[in-house]
Design an enzyme around this catalytic site. Sequence first.
Site, PDB file in Angstrom:
ATOM      1  N   TYR A 270       0.804  -1.233   0.000  1.00 49.72           N
ATOM      2  CA  TYR A 270       0.000   0.000   0.000  1.00 49.72           C
ATOM      3  C   TYR A 270       0.832   1.275   0.000  1.00 49.72           C
ATOM      4  O   TYR A 270       0.503   2.231   0.690  1.00 49.72           O
ATOM      5  CB  TYR A 270      -0.965   0.027   1.202  1.00 49.72           C
ATOM      6  CG  TYR A 270      -1.496  -1.325   1.638  1.00 49.72           C
ATOM      7  CD1 TYR A 270      -1.953  -2.242   0.713  1.00 49.72           C
ATOM      8  CD2 TYR A 270      -1.553  -1.676   2.980  1.00 49.72           C
ATOM      9  CE1 TYR A 270      -2.441  -3.476   1.106  1.00 49.72           C
ATOM     10  CE2 TYR A 270      -2.042  -2.904   3.393  1.00 49.72           C
ATOM     11  CZ  TYR A 270      -2.470  -3.812   2.446  1.00 49.72           C
ATOM     12  OH  TYR A 270      -2.956  -5.024   2.856  1.00 49.72           O
ATOM     13  N   HIS A 271       1.875   1.301  -0.827  1.00 50.18           N
ATOM     14  CA  HIS A 271       2.714   2.485  -0.917  1.00 50.18           C
ATOM     15  C   HIS A 271       2.697   3.069  -2.336  1.00 50.18           C
ATOM     16  O   HIS A 271       3.766   3.349  -2.893  1.00 50.18           O
ATOM     17  CB  HIS A 271       4.172   2.145  -0.558  1.00 50.18           C
ATOM     18  CG  HIS A 271       4.386   1.696   0.843  1.00 50.18           C
ATOM     19  ND1 HIS A 271       5.558   1.085   1.272  1.00 50.18           N
ATOM     20  CD2 HIS A 271       3.591   1.776   1.949  1.00 50.18           C
ATOM     21  CE1 HIS A 271       5.467   0.806   2.565  1.00 50.18           C
ATOM     22  NE2 HIS A 271       4.280   1.202   2.995  1.00 50.18           N
TER      23      HIS A 271
END
Length: 529
Positions: free
Chosen positions: A466-467
Amino acid sequence: MDVFDYIVVGGGSAGCTVTHRLVKAGKSVLLIEAGPSDNNQFVHMPGGFVRLFSTERVQVYQSEPQTAAGGRAISVPQGRTLGGGSSVNAMIYIRGSAEDYDEWRDMGNPNWGWDDVLPAFKRAESNQRLAGPFHGTEGPLPVSDTRFRHPLSFAAIRAAQEAGYSYNDDFNGAAQQGIGFYQVTQRDAVRGSTASTYLQAVRRDSRLKVMLRATAGKILTENGAAVGVTVADDSGAATAALAREEVILTAGALATPKILMLSGIGPAQDLGALGIPVVRDLAGVGINFQDHLDVPFYLRVKDPISLLGEDKGLKAARHYLQYKLFRSGLLCSNVVEAGGFIDTTGSGRADVQIVFIPLLLGDPPREGPPGHGLSINPAVLNPKSRGTVKLRSANPQDPILFDPKFLSAPEDLAGFVRGLKAVRKIGSQPSLKTLGAVEISPSGEPMMSTDEDMAEHTRRYAKSIYHPAGTCRMGSDDDAVVDSHLRVRGVPRLRICDASIMPKIPRGNTNAPTIMIAERGADFILGAR
Ligand SMILES: Cc1cc2nc3c(=O)[nH]c(=O)nc-3n(C[C@H](O)[C@H](O)[C@H](O)COP(=O)(O)OP(=O)(O)OC[C@H]3O[C@@H](n4cnc5c(N)ncnc54)[C@H](O)[C@@H]3O)c2cc1C
């Protein structure tokens, strides 16, 4: 139509930070956030964030099928509430390595080297334990040690030292490499999001207006310059607002390029094909997508000591009461309490991040394998794969066409193979063996033995951590979207201050770097006056 000095689009990690600095400087600001308020106990109670998946506060972006990842569509959840990612994330406080920012500088971005960005990291930070040349103690963002530490986190840290990795008690200090406990964006076992810190500090200021459940559609332009935005509420009713000075996009790396393209700012050919009038042809909008993936490595343990079942029935009630009454216990944990950074190539720089999770964790909300155990997941820190974010149509309601091209670069797969070998070595050390740790596969297929097995395991199970970053890259070449003052090239009065401007994803988690970008964005905006 309402008129403000500045309009900030997206009230996430970056948006709340910029808003704070502008209001503090006496400017009037409209902050537009698509999601609801952060008024939910699972946002603020550290151990509660896993319950936010599958709620309205998390928006899941689904990729196109990924050829290099076994044809799977991979999901990338993002915060959709005040505070954005900083309200739903795992709170790990990591900046990346000094060399990451020197690379940004050397990619055509003067004033973005480590020496330039360190003061902004420090200005943001209020560290409970650390001070000195690397740490700030007076900033809005609380950084502290985790109050609760799980026995499996300790065991894994000991095992990593037995495997030869050194202990590091400050990943944001002189050296990034080593294994230890992460510091977290918390104070007194309460999450410190940018909404509950930066924004809260100016919330009552009459110069600030916050619109919630309000989605910005398009940037309004006049003679090619940004002058305002259109906004739709949950019912779809549309309004518009004007900015005397600038419009600032902070909608995150998946939404910011969407807003630009809907506004006619992006690759002219793509926009033309969708019937969107071109305001500014910028070929780089939506390209250069980067993210970190990790891959599960599971160790089952003999005794029922992991987090499995702790969120159910009487056990859950006990943890809840303990947290509410004493601010102690399991719910103070950010779950991903420990891990570190290792060099698997001998280059002298960490290329793999490891997380120790005291649970056989799946890809939330999908469950992991049954039983008690520990996940030791390696993540490749400097992925070479680059993906794209495009529009499906000119309709703002349509999801983006998202092709991250995960694992398309062979170097990334090779990095996972090295990472899996490293965590396997950790998993076989006495401190874990004594717990009866045995390697298990995610769904019963034969164990990995060859490099090709490990590559196949990666293709089948790698998941986003989730970056998302890089879709509106900063630079000075033709594909750059913003210049080194974060101004959109060729569109006066429009800036981007979120994770999308990263030229290259830093070697670590991305919340602190995004807040640093927003701090610097505010400097540029105010300095320009
Ligand atoms: C589940 C999860 C765990 C993570 N764990 C960590 C961690 O432990 N440590 C770490 O450092 N990083 C972590 N990250 C990553 C980190 O939180 C993000 O990199 C960071 O929040 C990105 O900040 P941003 O400001 O670019 O975007 P965001 O914080 O995502 O903010 C964008 C905001 O814009 C809003 N928005 C979008 N479109 C519109 C629109 N059209 N109109 C109005 N508003 C809009 C969104 O609702 C959102 O609130 C995690 C992320 C997630 C999702």
